[in-house]
Design a protein around this motif. Structure first.
Motif, mmCIF file in Angstrom:
data_model
loop_
_atom_site.group_PDB
_atom_site.id
_atom_site.type_symbol
_atom_site.label_atom_id
_atom_site.label_comp_id
_atom_site.label_asym_id
_atom_site.label_seq_id
_atom_site.Cartn_x
_atom_site.Cartn_y
_atom_site.Cartn_z
ATOM 1 N N UNK A 1 -9.663 1.733 -8.948
ATOM 2 C CA UNK A 1 -10.016 2.755 -8.813
ATOM 3 C C UNK A 1 -9.402 1.734 -7.243
ATOM 4 N N UNK A 2 -9.584 2.327 -6.245
ATOM 5 C CA UNK A 2 -8.556 1.248 -5.206
ATOM 6 C C UNK A 2 -9.448 2.529 -3.881
ATOM 7 N N UNK A 3 -9.523 1.839 -2.481
ATOM 8 C CA UNK A 3 -9.788 2.532 -1.671
ATOM 9 C C UNK A 3 -8.906 3.500 -1.105
ATOM 10 N N UNK A 4 -8.955 4.522 -0.403
ATOM 11 C CA UNK A 4 -6.994 5.218 -0.829
ATOM 12 C C UNK A 4 -6.211 4.903 0.175
ATOM 13 N N UNK A 5 -6.455 3.783 1.184
ATOM 14 C CA UNK A 5 -5.836 3.146 2.228
ATOM 15 C C UNK A 5 -5.121 1.683 1.833
ATOM 16 N N UNK A 6 -5.398 1.696 0.140
ATOM 17 C CA UNK A 6 -5.412 0.497 -0.571
ATOM 18 C C UNK A 6 -3.881 0.522 -0.506
ATOM 19 N N UNK A 7 -2.804 0.204 0.137
ATOM 20 C CA UNK A 7 -1.030 0.543 -1.074
ATOM 21 C C UNK A 7 -0.793 -0.235 -2.440
ATOM 22 N N UNK A 8 -1.512 -1.973 -1.679
ATOM 23 C CA UNK A 8 -0.562 -2.516 -2.324
ATOM 24 C C UNK A 8 -1.525 -2.734 -4.138
ATOM 25 N N UNK A 9 -2.737 -2.151 -3.792
ATOM 26 C CA UNK A 9 -3.625 -2.120 -4.802
ATOM 27 C C UNK A 9 -3.163 -1.464 -5.976
ATOM 28 N N UNK A 10 -2.822 -0.311 -5.232
ATOM 29 C CA UNK A 10 -2.752 0.876 -5.781
ATOM 30 C C UNK A 10 -1.227 1.036 -6.636
ATOM 31 N N UNK B 1 2.357 -0.247 -11.269
ATOM 32 C CA UNK B 1 2.777 -0.863 -12.185
ATOM 33 C C UNK B 1 2.512 -1.494 -13.539
ATOM 34 N N UNK B 2 1.481 -0.984 -13.612
ATOM 35 C CA UNK B 2 0.958 -1.268 -15.162
ATOM 36 C C UNK B 2 0.806 -0.328 -16.583
ATOM 37 N N UNK B 3 1.106 0.494 -14.981
ATOM 38 C CA UNK B 3 1.145 2.172 -16.270
ATOM 39 C C UNK B 3 0.083 2.979 -15.899
#
Length: 186
Positions: free
Chosen positions: A133-142, A147-149
């Motif tokens: 789960x990520x903040x909707x604005x956290x593009x880097x974490x998404x 990348x890991x599937x």
């Protein structure tokens, strides 16, 4: 007790109270926690972190501290952590997540560490799925989750807010492993 892992550049070992100061310092950096609920004042956060480090998350689950490798099997500088825990402390889903000090950003460390823990989740623990789960604005974490599937599966209420929800099932992990082998990427 969680297994220790080494990659080309990283050492991952179970997080311990020896990591308390480094974890607290990382979380007190406003840029590191920009997309996470605000960190309480240092004394309160230190108590929270001590409890988090000492907590039992279930068999095979928990946090790994991540260090840049300094030499053969020797810990270098603390750069963050990666986790595999029940989502929001409750489950039933098992969450993969990560956090890094600023100087470690943009080097591929999150992907490198998360791949190790993804493989552990499916190969050693035999999980049916992992989520993130990520903040909707956290593009880097998404981007790391993708990348890991993991694939975006809408939104989920967790940690007191609506977050972007990502999922990787065992079936899709197996299919991705077969595809990587076919293309010589294993």
């Amino acid at each position: 007790m969680l297994p220790t892992y080494e990659t080309e550049r990283l050492l991952l070992r179970e997080r311990t109270l020896d990591d308390l100061d480094a974890c607290v310092a990382m979380d007190l950096d406003p840029e590191v926690v920009k997309y996470i609920r605000p960190t309480p004042p240092e004394p309160e956060h230190r108590i929270f972190m001590r409890e988090s480090i000492s907590r039992d998350y279930g068999d095979g689950l928990g946090f790994w501290s991540i260090f840049e490798k300094a030499g053969e099997g020797v810990e270098g500088a603390f750069i963050g952590w990666v986790l595999l825990v029940p989502l929001a402390g409750e489950g039933p889903e098992v969450e993969i997540g990560y956090r890094f000090v600023q100087r470690a950003w943009g080097k591929g460390y999150a992907t490198e560490a998360a791949i190790v823990i993804r493989e552990y989740a499916f190969q050693k623990l035999g999980l049916d799925a992992i989520c993130g789960v990520t903040d909707p604005d956290n593009a880097a974490s998404q981007h790391v989750l993708q990348k890991i599937g993991l694939s975006r599966k809408g939104d989920r209420f967790a940690y007191g807010e609506v977050l972007s929800f990502f999922l990787l099932t065992r079936e899709n992990w197996i299919a991705g492993s077969a595809e990587r082998e076919t293309h010589g990427q294993v």
